[in-house]
Design an enzyme around this catalytic site. Structure first.
Site, PDB file in Angstrom:
ATOM      1  N   GLY A 290       0.840  -1.193   0.000  1.00 50.57           N
ATOM      2  CA  GLY A 290       0.000   0.000   0.000  1.00 50.57           C
ATOM      3  C   GLY A 290       0.867   1.232   0.000  1.00 50.57           C
ATOM      4  O   GLY A 290       2.058   1.149   0.316  1.00 50.57           O
TER       5      GLY A 290
ATOM      6  N   CYS B 228       5.450  -6.086   1.544  1.00 53.57           N
ATOM      7  CA  CYS B 228       5.788  -4.667   1.545  1.00 53.57           C
ATOM      8  C   CYS B 228       5.115  -3.937   2.714  1.00 53.57           C
ATOM      9  O   CYS B 228       5.423  -4.219   3.854  1.00 53.57           O
ATOM     10  CB  CYS B 228       5.428  -4.071   0.187  1.00 53.57           C
ATOM     11  SG  CYS B 228       6.227  -2.495  -0.093  1.00 53.57           S
ATOM     12  N   TYR B 229       4.177  -3.036   2.469  1.00 55.47           N
ATOM     13  CA  TYR B 229       3.456  -2.373   3.561  1.00 55.47           C
ATOM     14  C   TYR B 229       2.909  -3.423   4.529  1.00 55.47           C
ATOM     15  O   TYR B 229       2.914  -3.227   5.741  1.00 55.47           O
ATOM     16  CB  TYR B 229       2.323  -1.524   2.985  1.00 55.47           C
ATOM     17  CG  TYR B 229       1.461  -0.821   4.012  1.00 55.47           C
ATOM     18  CD1 TYR B 229       1.872   0.358   4.602  1.00 55.47           C
ATOM     19  CD2 TYR B 229       0.212  -1.342   4.366  1.00 55.47           C
ATOM     20  CE1 TYR B 229       1.076   1.006   5.534  1.00 55.47           C
ATOM     21  CE2 TYR B 229      -0.594  -0.710   5.294  1.00 55.47           C
ATOM     22  CZ  TYR B 229      -0.152   0.470   5.880  1.00 55.47           C
ATOM     23  OH  TYR B 229      -0.946   1.104   6.798  1.00 55.47           O
TER      24      TYR B 229
ATOM     25  N   HIS C 233       8.098  -7.365  -3.899  1.00 55.99           N
ATOM     26  CA  HIS C 233       6.809  -7.784  -4.461  1.00 55.99           C
ATOM     27  C   HIS C 233       6.924  -9.088  -5.251  1.00 55.99           C
ATOM     28  O   HIS C 233       7.384  -9.067  -6.392  1.00 55.99           O
ATOM     29  CB  HIS C 233       6.254  -6.683  -5.378  1.00 55.99           C
ATOM     30  CG  HIS C 233       5.776  -5.487  -4.631  1.00 55.99           C
ATOM     31  ND1 HIS C 233       4.490  -5.379  -4.126  1.00 55.99           N
ATOM     32  CD2 HIS C 233       6.411  -4.348  -4.265  1.00 55.99           C
ATOM     33  CE1 HIS C 233       4.358  -4.232  -3.495  1.00 55.99           C
ATOM     34  NE2 HIS C 233       5.509  -3.579  -3.562  1.00 55.99           N
TER      35      HIS C 233
ATOM     36  N   GLU D 269       4.544 -10.755  -6.495  1.00 56.94           N
ATOM     37  CA  GLU D 269       3.434 -10.920  -7.436  1.00 56.94           C
ATOM     38  C   GLU D 269       3.702 -10.328  -8.816  1.00 56.94           C
ATOM     39  O   GLU D 269       3.041 -10.687  -9.778  1.00 56.94           O
ATOM     40  CB  GLU D 269       2.140 -10.316  -6.842  1.00 56.94           C
ATOM     41  CG  GLU D 269       2.109  -8.791  -6.718  1.00 56.94           C
ATOM     42  CD  GLU D 269       2.778  -8.246  -5.448  1.00 56.94           C
ATOM     43  OE1 GLU D 269       3.621  -8.946  -4.871  1.00 56.94           O
ATOM     44  OE2 GLU D 269       2.468  -7.109  -5.055  1.00 56.94           O
TER      45      GLU D 269
ATOM     46  N   ASP E  68     -17.612 -11.329 -22.130  1.00 54.96           N
ATOM     47  CA  ASP E  68     -18.301 -11.532 -20.852  1.00 54.96           C
ATOM     48  C   ASP E  68     -19.752 -11.980 -21.027  1.00 54.96           C
ATOM     49  O   ASP E  68     -20.187 -12.964 -20.423  1.00 54.96           O
ATOM     50  CB  ASP E  68     -18.251 -10.260 -19.997  1.00 54.96           C
ATOM     51  CG  ASP E  68     -16.832  -9.735 -19.855  1.00 54.96           C
ATOM     52  OD1 ASP E  68     -15.904 -10.526 -20.105  1.00 54.96           O
ATOM     53  OD2 ASP E  68     -16.660  -8.556 -19.520  1.00 54.96           O
TER      54      ASP E  68
ATOM     55  N   LYS F 106     -10.894 -11.676 -15.788  1.00 54.46           N
ATOM     56  CA  LYS F 106     -11.081 -11.812 -17.235  1.00 54.46           C
ATOM     57  C   LYS F 106     -10.445 -13.094 -17.810  1.00 54.46           C
ATOM     58  O   LYS F 106     -11.056 -13.794 -18.598  1.00 54.46           O
ATOM     59  CB  LYS F 106     -10.467 -10.590 -17.932  1.00 54.46           C
ATOM     60  CG  LYS F 106     -10.807 -10.481 -19.393  1.00 54.46           C
ATOM     61  CD  LYS F 106     -12.140  -9.822 -19.546  1.00 54.46           C
ATOM     62  CE  LYS F 106     -12.536  -9.604 -20.965  1.00 54.46           C
ATOM     63  NZ  LYS F 106     -13.769  -8.801 -21.024  1.00 54.46           N
TER      64      LYS F 106
END
Ligand code: XMP
Length: 512
Positions: free
Chosen positions: A53, A80-81, A168, A170, A226, A368
């Protein structure tokens, strides 16, 4: 169902964390950072991740979690945060770093027995983005990996199963980060690999049946990914109780209406109500040149046509929509500020509240890429499942100035060539969008012995993750040459082609 809870402290990467976990075939949900521990406990998560964050943990208005989450007996990973947070909660210290650590770094694993780094090399490339720094570990914790800048790049309390990463894992710039996340969810949290689209179909079908019972359901089918996947899923669940309404607004690409009728009507045998409103839309757009007015007219007309169509479709109690997970998460406020409503002008299909339907949203918890996988699982053709986004107002935002039937026909023909060439060059499914735009500017040319005075077509090709930012694609010269020559030779009314090399920002993807 086994799941991992992610508490969102406002990182731009929170959704990426959720997707990485799902790529491990483990279900993940994103919750507001201050979700009460009892609510989290009710979900019986296998693990909790505290996202990064933008705040400082020592700031007055820093977003904080319910401290009872640390007493749930569930493994916790702070990123992180997130790690600074729990270090501070559990008695460590966080200070402003002398130097902001941003960008690539090299991580050295000191304790290879740490489960997070199982089967990974001792040195790893990682991505950092933080100013604050952990300077004292909480009791019971030890450092398991370091970077040049930080003694505490990865920390653990093995007994309590608390882990923290300053970098990070990710993001793609941490190339082995997926394995670190997999080690957390499988190795530490003990999750199996139960989240697959095949399992999802079974569960979703049951849920839809339970919700809908014997009632009728209506779905607005646009031909986009979608609504198409939602239609196929609902059809599998409730068959003839589903009616799909497809509105031809006269602003569709070539073959669009045919493909929808072929795939859904003839192959899937879905009840398809085809509303040909092309004339009405084009009549209302006559003489209109201002982009926002065009959008408003199209939006309003769509609602009107759709509303009338639902009345004709009979007594449906439910309206199905292809809402996706990111739309649901975006409405969660972060830092007390409402999340940006960037996309609001795109929601042309938003229906008035007075249409009293109950909603069915069978894709509401999917990203998605999962929707695409689901579409394939349900037997939809690649042409539909992998297609590029196409704006609700259709060709109208790609015809500058007045939209006329003649201009629609020109653009449709030019666009078909772009799509065909992108496909045959293996590029169509690799990039975000590629299309033609009609500029109502006439310029002089010569064709054979004749002087021409015709329109210009702009070719647009962009690379993007989510449409929010985009880069123009460096199409090969040979392809550009072929596109220009085919468009000018085959599309009557066009004598010039240009290539758009604008990125977003400062440009937008569509021209209007
Ligand atoms: P812009 O032009 O804003 O587009 O950079 C970003 C993405 O959104 C799509 N787009 C729309 N989609 N209705 C839609 O459903 C709209 O009015 C609309 N306008 C833009 C665009 O194709 C791109 O993918």
């Amino acid at each position: 169902m086994e799941q991992i809870v992610i508490l969102d402290f406002g990182s731009q990467y929170t959704q990426v964390i959720a997707r990485r976990i799902r790529e491990c075939n483990v279900y993940s949900v994103i919750l507001a950072h201050d979700t009460p521990a009892v609510e989290i406990a009710a979900l019986a998560p296998r693990g909790i991740i505290l996202s990064g964050g933008p705040s400082s943990v020592y700031a007055k208005d820093a977003p904080l979690p319910d401290r009872n989450i640390f007493a749930l007996g569930v493994p916790v990973l702070g990123i992180c945060y997130g790690v600074q947070l729990f270090a501070q909660f559990l008695g460590g210290r966080v200070e402003k770093g002398l130097k902001r650590e941003y960008g690539k770094g090299v991580l050295t694993v000191k304790d290879a027995s740490c489960m997070l780094f199982r089967n990974l090399p001792k040195r790893l490339q990682v991505w950092n983005s933080h100013g604050d720094k952990l300077t004292k570990l909480p009791r019971g914790f030890k450092s398991v990996a370091v970077t040049e800048n930080s003694e505490y790049a990865a920390i653990e309390n093995r007994a309590r199963k608390f882990f923290g990463l300053q970098f990070h894992p990710e993001v793609v710039h941490t190339p082995r980060g997926r394995e670190i996340i997999a080690n957390f969810v499988h190795g530490i949290c003990g999750c199996g690999k139960n989240w697959t689209m095949r399992n999802y179909v079974e569960r979703a079908v049951e849920e839809i049946r339970a919700r809908v019972g014997t009632e009728e359901v209506i779905l607005g089918l646009s031909g986009g990914v979608d609504s198409s996947v939602a239609a196929a899923l609902l059809h599998k669940a409730i068959g003839g109780q589903l009616t799909c309404i497809f509105v031809n607004n006269g602003l569709l690409r070539g073959r669009e209406a045919e493909v929808v009728r072929e795939v859904f009507g003839r192959n899937f045998k879905i009840k398809l109500q085809y509303e040909d409103a092309a004339k009405l839309f084009l009549k209302r757009l006559k003489g209109v040149t201002e982009p926002e007015r065009k959008r408003k007219i199209i939006g309003k007309t769509f609602i009107e046509v759709f509303q009338n169509a639902t009345r004709r479709a009979g007594q449906a109690k439910f309206l199905a929509q292809g809402t996706l997970y990111p739309d649901v998460i975006e409405s969660v406020p972060i830092d007390g500020n409402p999340a940006a409503l960037i996309k609001s002008h795109h929601n042309v299909g938003g229906l008035p509240k007075k249409m009293k339907f109950a909603l069915v949203e069978p894709l509401k918890c999917l990203f998605k890429d999962e929707v695409r996988q689901l579409g394939i699982e349900l037997g939809l053709p690649k042409e539909i499942v992998m297609r590029q986004p196409f704006p609700g107002p259709g060709l109208a935002v790609r015809i500058l100035g007045e939209v006329t039937p003649e201009r629609c026909a020109i653009l449709r023909n030019a666009d078909a060539i772009v799509v065909e060439e992108m496909k045959s060059n293996g590029l169509y499914y690799k990039i975000w969008q590629s299309f033609a735009v009609l500029l109502p500017v006439r310029s002089v040319g010569v064709m054979g012995d004749e002087r021409t005075y015709d329109y210009t077509i702009a070719i647009r090709a962009v690379e993007s993750q989510d449409g929010m930012t985009a880069d123009w694609v460096k199409l090969p010269y040979a392809l550009l040459e072929k596109l220009a020559s085919r468009i000018i030779n085959e599309v009557k009314g066009v004598n010039r082609c240009v290539f758009d090399i604008t990125s977003k920002p400062p440009g937008t993807i569509e021209w209007e």
